[in-house]
Scaffold this motif. Structure first.
Motif, short mmCIF file in Angstrom:
data_model
loop_
_atom_site.label_atom_id
_atom_site.label_comp_id
_atom_site.label_asym_id
_atom_site.label_seq_id
_atom_site.Cartn_x
_atom_site.Cartn_y
_atom_site.Cartn_z
N ARG A 56 0.76 -1.18 0.08
CA ARG A 56 0.21 0.04 -0.15
C ARG A 56 0.96 1.21 -0.20
O ARG A 56 0.57 2.32 -0.56
N ALA A 57 1.82 1.19 0.81
CA ALA A 57 2.84 2.45 0.81
C ALA A 57 3.36 2.73 -0.48
O ALA A 57 3.55 3.59 -0.92
N THR A 58 4.01 1.44 -1.19
CA THR A 58 4.81 1.50 -2.56
C THR A 58 3.75 2.12 -3.54
O THR A 58 3.91 2.91 -4.24
N ALA A 59 2.56 1.89 -3.53
CA ALA A 59 1.45 2.25 -4.36
C ALA A 59 1.26 3.81 -4.33
O ALA A 59 0.95 4.36 -5.16
N ALA A 60 1.20 4.12 -2.94
CA ALA A 60 0.86 5.61 -2.71
C ALA A 60 2.20 6.44 -3.23
O ALA A 60 2.08 7.52 -3.73
N LEU A 61 3.42 5.89 -2.82
CA LEU A 61 4.55 6.47 -3.44
C LEU A 61 4.70 6.77 -4.94
O LEU A 61 5.25 7.45 -5.58
N ASP A 63 2.21 7.16 -6.74
CA ASP A 63 1.07 8.13 -7.21
C ASP A 63 0.26 7.38 -8.15
O ASP A 63 -0.27 7.79 -9.24
N GLY A 64 0.22 5.96 -8.13
CA GLY A 64 -0.95 5.22 -9.08
C GLY A 64 -0.35 4.44 -10.20
O GLY A 64 -1.23 3.84 -10.77
N ASN A 99 -3.21 -3.97 -5.25
CA ASN A 99 -2.96 -2.63 -4.82
C ASN A 99 -2.57 -1.71 -6.25
O ASN A 99 -1.90 -0.68 -6.02
#
Length: 102
Positions: A56-61, A63-64, A99
């Motif tokens: 989840r953190a990687t996906a947020a970093l 930006d989709g 994710n």
């Protein structure tokens, strides 16, 4: 058992929460196994060691964006594609899809 109580203020009264570390849960599981007790160990708080939180953190970093859309040198791009092919059909592959990383 290594358990400590941490007070939480709730209005005038105090409630107590039991906080267990990963090491304590592993020891509890070992004791339950040795004593042949059919009892579950409480789940440890999700942390940086939880793959779901990491993804989840990687996906947020990112930006989709998907990891396959990143600009990588040729060797790293080939390694990424080969790695994704190796994990195809596994739980990790499903987690990456959930994710939005692939």
């Amino acid at each position: 058992m290594f358990v400590y109580f941490m007070p939480e203020q709730s209005g005038v009264q105090y409630r107590y929460s039991i906080h267990l570390t990963a090491g304590h849960c592993i020891r509890m599981e070992a004791v339950y196994t040795l004593l042949e007790l059919d009892r579950g160990v409480p789940e440890v708080f999700a942390s940086c060691y939880d793959t779901r939180v990491f993804l989840r953190a990687t996906a947020a970093l990112l930006d989709g964006r998907k990891i396959t859309d990143m600009e990588l040198p040729f060797v790293q791009r080939v390694a990424l594609k080969k790695g994704l092919k190796m994990i195809e059909g596994t739980i990790l592959s499903d987690m990456l899809k959930e994710n939005g990383l692939v």
